[in-house]
Design an enzyme around this catalytic site. Structure first.
Site, PDB file in Angstrom:
ATOM      1  N   GLU A  82       0.802  -1.466   0.020  1.00 51.97           N
ATOM      2  CA  GLU A  82       0.065  -0.062   0.083  1.00 51.97           C
ATOM      3  C   GLU A  82       1.038   1.373  -0.118  1.00 51.97           C
ATOM      4  OE1 GLU A  82      -3.915   1.953   2.501  1.00 51.97           O
ATOM      5  OE2 GLU A  82      -2.593   0.352   3.221  1.00 51.97           O
ATOM      6  N   ASP A 180      -3.370   5.418 -17.913  1.00 55.35           N
ATOM      7  CA  ASP A 180      -4.555   5.707 -17.451  1.00 55.35           C
ATOM      8  C   ASP A 180      -4.223   6.987 -16.082  1.00 55.35           C
ATOM      9  OD1 ASP A 180      -7.086   6.145 -16.899  1.00 55.35           O
ATOM     10  OD2 ASP A 180      -7.231   4.581 -15.625  1.00 55.35           O
TER      11      ASP A 180
END
Length: 270
Positions: A82, A180
Site C-alpha cells: 500500500e 491511465d
C-alpha cells in the site's frame, strides 16, 4: 469479509486474513485492505485484469518510478503493498512526480503497443504492436469500436483520424506509459509524491500520459522542473490524446461525457 475472498487472499499471501476492509477502488474491480495474521497489511485487487496489472506494475517498478510492489498474483487476484495517500502536493512534490514520470518514459519499447490487449471493464484496449504512431493512435485508440458511437461523433472521428499523419509525430520514442494517468491514480503522502497506481500500460508517445494528467485536473507547478521542458507543440496535440480517455468514459458511463468528446473534437479541429 466473504469466505471465498478471504480464503483466496490467505492462500496467495501464505497467512490467514484477520480483517478485510473494502476500499474505494476503480469502477471495474474490487479492492480490499487485507490485514494478515503475520501483521502484514496488503492491498488485494480482484478482477479479470489482475495478472495483467501485476505485469504492468513490475514494468513500472523496474524503471524506478514509485508504485505498489507486487507481493503475489494469481488468476483474478493481485496482492501488493500500500502506498501512503492523503497528502497535499507542494511544488517540490510535483517536481518529484515529474522526475519519476521522466524515468518511466525513458524506458522505451521497440514499437507502439503492448504484448497483450487489456480492458477497462467492457471497453477493450487493443494493443497489437505497430511501428507507425499516427496509425496506432487512429486504429488502436480513436477508431477502435467506432461503430458503437453516435453516428455524428463517429464521422468526426473518422475525419480526424485521416489527418493524424499531419498532426502527430510519425515516430516519437516508444515510451513506457502508465496509460491511465488521471489525477486519482497519482498519490501524495505526507512526505510528498508517493507513486502511481492502477496502470494500463503500453508503449507510445510520452505526451499521452501528460494529456491524461491534465484532463480531469491540472498539472501542478513544479512538475516540469522535474520532468523537463515540454515540446512547444504539446498543447496543440493535447486534445488529440485526451480524446481517447474521453471516449472510454463515454462508452463506460454514457451520454454525460458526449459534451467532453464534442469539445475535444472541436479543439482538435474536427
Amino acid at each position: 469479509m466473504t469466505v471465498s475472498t478471504g480464503d483466496a487472499i490467505a492462500r496467495l499471501a501464505g497467512a490467514p486474513v484477520v480483517r478485510l476492509q473494502p476500499l474505494q477502488g476503480g469502477d471495474l474491480s474490487s479492492v480490499f485492505r487485507a490485514t494478515l495474521a503475520d501483521d502484514r497489511t496488503l492491498i488485494a485487487k480482484s478482477g479479470p485484469e489482475a495478472q495483467a496489472e501485476a505485469a504492468m506494475l513490475r514494468a513500472i517498478h523496474s524503471t524506478g518510478c514509485p508504485c505498489p510492489t507486487v507481493v503475489a498474483d494469481a488468476p483474478g487476484l493481485l496482492l501488493m503493498t500500500e502506498l501512503p495517500d492523503g497528502g497535499i502536493p507542494s511544488a517540490q512534490a510535483w517536481a518529484a512526480c515529474g522526475a519519476a514520470l521522466a524515468r518511466l518514459h525513458a524506458a522505451q519499447g521497440d514499437s507502439y503497443g503492448w504484448p497483450t490487449d487489456h480492458a477497462f471493464g467492457p471497453v477493450p484496449i487493443y494493443n497489437q504492436p505497430m511501428a507507425d504512431w499516427p496509425a496506432f493512435w487512429a486504429e488502436r485508440r480513436l477508431l477502435a469500436d467506432v461503430d458503437t458511437l453516435p453516428p455524428d461523433l463517429a464521422r468526426r472521428l473518422e475525419t480526424l483520424a485521416a489527418r493524424l499523419p499531419d498532426l502527430l509525430p510519425a515516430a516519437p520514442p516508444a515510451a513506457l506509459l502508465h496509460g491511465d494517468l488521471w489525477s486519482g491514480n497519482v498519490l501524495w503522502g505526507p512526505d510528498g509524491f508517493a507513486g502511481v497506481i492502477d496502470p494500463a500500460c503500453y508503449h507510445g508517445h510520452a505526451e499521452v500520459d501528460l494529456a491524461m494528467l491534465a484532463l480531469f485536473g491540472r498539472i501542478g507547478d513544479g512538475f516540469f522542473d522535474g520532468y523537463g521542458a515540454p515540446d512547444p507543440e504539446m498543447r496543440k496535440r493535447r486534445p488529440l490524446y485526451q480524446l481517447w480517455p474521453a471516449l472510454v468514459h463515454l462508452r463506460l458511463f454514457g451520454s454525460g461525457y458526449a459534451g467532453l468528446v464534442d469539445r475535444l473534437l472541436s479543439e482538435a479541429g474536427a
